[in-house]
Design a protein around this motif. Structure first.
Motif, PDB file in Angstrom:
ATOM      1  N   ALA A  90     -39.547  10.149   2.844  1.00  0.00           N
ATOM      2  CA  ALA A  90     -38.400   9.938   1.968  1.00  0.00           C
ATOM      3  C   ALA A  90     -38.510   8.529   1.382  1.00  0.00           C
ATOM      4  CB  ALA A  90     -37.094  10.102   2.732  1.00  0.00           C
ATOM      5  N   TYR A  91     -37.845   8.304   0.245  1.00  0.00           N
ATOM      6  CA  TYR A  91     -38.045   7.066  -0.506  1.00  0.00           C
ATOM      7  C   TYR A  91     -36.692   6.504  -0.944  1.00  0.00           C
ATOM      8  CZ  TYR A  91     -42.518   9.481  -0.841  1.00  0.00           C
ATOM      9  OH  TYR A  91     -43.668  10.169  -0.559  1.00  0.00           O
ATOM     10  N   ARG A  92     -36.478   5.218  -0.685  1.00  0.00           N
ATOM     11  CA  ARG A  92     -35.254   4.559  -1.116  1.00  0.00           C
ATOM     12  C   ARG A  92     -35.564   3.124  -1.530  1.00  0.00           C
ATOM     13  NH1 ARG A  92     -30.826   6.705   3.419  1.00  0.00           N
ATOM     14  NH2 ARG A  92     -31.331   8.922   3.163  1.00  0.00           N
ATOM     15  N   ASN A  93     -34.946   2.693  -2.585  1.00  0.00           N
ATOM     16  CA  ASN A  93     -35.192   1.363  -3.142  1.00  0.00           C
ATOM     17  C   ASN A  93     -34.381   0.322  -2.359  1.00  0.00           C
ATOM     18  OD1 ASN A  93     -36.028  -0.692  -4.777  1.00  0.00           O
ATOM     19  ND2 ASN A  93     -34.748  -0.134  -6.512  1.00  0.00           N
ATOM     20  N   GLU A  94     -34.871   0.022  -1.164  1.00  0.00           N
ATOM     21  CA  GLU A  94     -34.173  -0.891  -0.272  1.00  0.00           C
ATOM     22  C   GLU A  94     -35.021  -2.127   0.004  1.00  0.00           C
ATOM     23  OE1 GLU A  94     -33.336   1.329   3.238  1.00  0.00           O
ATOM     24  OE2 GLU A  94     -31.776   2.550   2.325  1.00  0.00           O
ATOM     25  N   ASN A  95     -34.408  -3.134   0.589  1.00  0.00           N
ATOM     26  CA  ASN A  95     -35.151  -4.318   1.015  1.00  0.00           C
ATOM     27  C   ASN A  95     -36.014  -3.962   2.225  1.00  0.00           C
ATOM     28  OD1 ASN A  95     -33.952  -5.987  -0.925  1.00  0.00           O
ATOM     29  ND2 ASN A  95     -32.194  -6.412   0.399  1.00  0.00           N
ATOM     30  N   VAL A  96     -37.243  -4.444   2.221  1.00  0.00           N
ATOM     31  CA  VAL A  96     -38.147  -4.196   3.341  1.00  0.00           C
ATOM     32  C   VAL A  96     -37.864  -5.227   4.426  1.00  0.00           C
ATOM     33  CG1 VAL A  96     -40.552  -4.086   4.065  1.00  0.00           C
ATOM     34  CG2 VAL A  96     -39.891  -3.234   1.814  1.00  0.00           C
ATOM     35  N   THR A  97     -37.539  -4.733   5.608  1.00  0.00           N
ATOM     36  CA  THR A  97     -37.249  -5.601   6.755  1.00  0.00           C
ATOM     37  C   THR A  97     -37.978  -5.073   7.975  1.00  0.00           C
ATOM     38  OG1 THR A  97     -35.304  -4.346   7.463  1.00  0.00           O
ATOM     39  CG2 THR A  97     -34.945  -6.054   5.782  1.00  0.00           C
ATOM     40  N   ARG A 153     -37.505  11.938  -3.623  1.00  0.00           N
ATOM     41  CA  ARG A 153     -36.417  12.385  -2.758  1.00  0.00           C
ATOM     42  C   ARG A 153     -35.963  11.267  -1.821  1.00  0.00           C
ATOM     43  NH1 ARG A 153     -39.626  16.627   1.262  1.00  0.00           N
ATOM     44  NH2 ARG A 153     -40.976  15.087   2.262  1.00  0.00           N
ATOM     45  N   THR A 154     -34.681  11.185  -1.610  1.00  0.00           N
ATOM     46  CA  THR A 154     -34.114  10.168  -0.729  1.00  0.00           C
ATOM     47  C   THR A 154     -33.951  10.665   0.698  1.00  0.00           C
ATOM     48  OG1 THR A 154     -31.874  10.848  -1.355  1.00  0.00           O
ATOM     49  CG2 THR A 154     -32.885   9.070  -2.635  1.00  0.00           C
ATOM     50  N   GLN A 155     -34.161  11.961   0.920  1.00  0.00           N
ATOM     51  CA  GLN A 155     -34.102  12.534   2.257  1.00  0.00           C
ATOM     52  C   GLN A 155     -34.811  13.888   2.241  1.00  0.00           C
ATOM     53  OE1 GLN A 155     -30.233  12.133   1.428  1.00  0.00           O
ATOM     54  NE2 GLN A 155     -30.552  13.661  -0.148  1.00  0.00           N
ATOM     55  N   THR A 156     -35.321  14.287   3.385  1.00  0.00           N
ATOM     56  CA  THR A 156     -35.949  15.608   3.469  1.00  0.00           C
ATOM     57  C   THR A 156     -34.910  16.718   3.504  1.00  0.00           C
ATOM     58  OG1 THR A 156     -36.120  15.328   5.879  1.00  0.00           O
ATOM     59  CG2 THR A 156     -38.057  14.776   4.578  1.00  0.00           C
ATOM     60  N   THR A 157     -33.628  16.345   3.433  1.00  0.00           N
ATOM     61  CA  THR A 157     -32.545  17.326   3.347  1.00  0.00           C
ATOM     62  C   THR A 157     -32.635  18.150   2.070  1.00  0.00           C
ATOM     63  OG1 THR A 157     -31.233  15.615   4.458  1.00  0.00           O
ATOM     64  CG2 THR A 157     -30.043  17.556   3.704  1.00  0.00           C
ATOM     65  N   THR A 175     -31.900   4.919  -5.287  1.00  0.00           N
ATOM     66  CA  THR A 175     -32.866   5.969  -5.602  1.00  0.00           C
ATOM     67  C   THR A 175     -33.934   5.499  -6.577  1.00  0.00           C
ATOM     68  OG1 THR A 175     -31.051   7.543  -5.348  1.00  0.00           O
ATOM     69  CG2 THR A 175     -33.062   8.355  -6.395  1.00  0.00           C
ATOM     70  N   PHE A 176     -35.154   5.980  -6.386  1.00  0.00           N
ATOM     71  CA  PHE A 176     -36.230   5.778  -7.352  1.00  0.00           C
ATOM     72  C   PHE A 176     -36.176   6.925  -8.365  1.00  0.00           C
ATOM     73  CE2 PHE A 176     -38.118   3.448  -3.706  1.00  0.00           C
ATOM     74  CZ  PHE A 176     -38.402   2.244  -4.348  1.00  0.00           C
ATOM     75  N   TYR A 177     -35.816   6.625  -9.589  1.00  0.00           N
ATOM     76  CA  TYR A 177     -35.753   7.635 -10.640  1.00  0.00           C
ATOM     77  C   TYR A 177     -37.066   7.649 -11.425  1.00  0.00           C
ATOM     78  CZ  TYR A 177     -30.799   8.629 -10.018  1.00  0.00           C
ATOM     79  OH  TYR A 177     -29.587   9.047  -9.522  1.00  0.00           O
TER      80      TYR A 177
END
Length: 342
Positions: free
Chosen positions: A194-201, A168-172, A158-160
């Motif tokens: 939605a936003y998550r701190n993941e590796n871009v692939t 938000r990590t999901q539109t849920t 998560t981006f805090y």
């Protein structure tokens, strides 16, 4: 001092009369109005004047400065008009040349498919609701059955923004907000980023587009979820595509499942988009967890519901055979021009 003022005024008039261009006029301005110019040199008389003479001396210097400034401005206006007219006179318009091509703007492929998704789901009885991109920890996690020490939080990097504010990590995140203000039956979709701190692939990004569906009423069953998912995907792809449902865990649904589609990019033979498995996950879904209903003020003994969170980017990749999700955000016209049919 008056003789000096008259001399400067006379020299200025002669110099101004010789000016033939705006460049020459700038040189005249520097000569007379600059920090080391002729008018500035008169300030020595102001220093030497007595207290009684100083107001008169100052006024004479200012009058000269205003006179020079005004004449320079008038001259500049005339020179600009003259230079523009000369330039226009030198320009030649060849009316036999072909016209310049006008490029018509069009929708981004993500926007185009999102509009179709919304139209299909509205036709299936859903209404559209939008939640905030910047969300509280409560609506993004706790209201969805993910308390502060819940291990499921580790599944989402998560981006805090602050300790209690996140991207938000999901539109849920719309679910609890809707249940707090609406009574069943509830049948909504929530499109957005939605936003998550993941590796871009090639298949994932730090931000992506999602469409959540949420349906709560008396007697809603797992069969309703499966039939709604099947109908939606069939209408979107305009054909009966191969779908696979796998049991999975999500804290806000019970039971939960993941929805896979036979990879249309490679035809199921295996590629980087589907991790060479022949299948691409497009959604997480399930029956709304009773605790989520309680958090929204709805009695799970009376009402049931289903929900899904579907990745729009992957739907577009499947529909159009796009092999890299990063292409959507690079604004490369070589890529976007391929969607001229939109």
């Amino acid at each position: 001092m008056q003789n000096e003022i008259n001399a400067i005024r006379h020299r200025f008039s002669e110099d101004l009369a010789q000016v033939r261009s705006t460049a020459e006029l700038e040189a005249i301005k520097v000569k007379y109005l600059g920090k080391k110019g002729d008018i500035q040199s008169l300030m020595r008389f102001l220093k030497e004047a007595s207290a009684e003479e100083r107001p008169l001396v100052g006024k004479q210097i200012n009058d000269l400065k205003e006179h020079v400034t005004e004449l320079c401005a008038d001259k500049e206006t005339k020179l600009i008009d003259l230079e523009e007219s000369q330039q226009l006179g030198q320009e030649v318009l060849d009316i036999t040349l072909p016209g310049r091509r006008q490029f018509v703007g069009r929708k981004h492929p993500l926007t185009y498919v999102l509009d179709q998704v919304i139209d299909i789901l509205i036709g299936m009885g859903f209404t559209v609701q939008y939640g905030p991109d910047i969300e509280t920890d409560y609506y993004n996690f706790e209201a969805l059955n993910m308390t502060a020490d819940h291990p499921a939080r580790d599944m989402q990097d998560t981006f805090y923004i602050t300790e209690n504010i996140v991207l938000r990590t999901q539109t849920t995140n719309i679910q609890a907000r809707i249940m707090e203000t609406h009574k069943p039956p509830i049948r909504i979709i929530a499109p957005g980023k939605a936003y998550r701190n993941e590796n871009v692939t090639a298949r994932s990004h730090v931000f992506f587009h999602q469409v959540d569906a949420f349906y709560v009423d008396k007697g809603v069953t797992f069969a309703d979820l499966l039939s709604a998912m099947d109908e939606f995907l069939t209408k979107l792809f305009n054909e009966q595509i191969e779908i696979r449902y796998r049991p999975s865990y999500f804290p806000f649904v019970e039971p939960g499942m993941e929805v896979d589609v036979r990879c249309l990019v490679c035809g199921g033979s295996g590629c980087p988009v589907c991790k060479h498995s022949g299948w691409l996950e497009i959604a997480g879904a399930g029956m709304v967890h009773p605790e989520v209903l309680r958090n929204g003020g709805i009695d799970p003994e009376i009402y049931t519901g289903f929900a899904w969170g579907m990745g729009l980017d992957r739907l577009v990749m499947l529909r159009h055979g796009i092999k890299d999700i990063r292409l959507f955000t690079e604004n490369d016209l070589r890529f976007l021009d391929q969607f001229s049919f939109i």
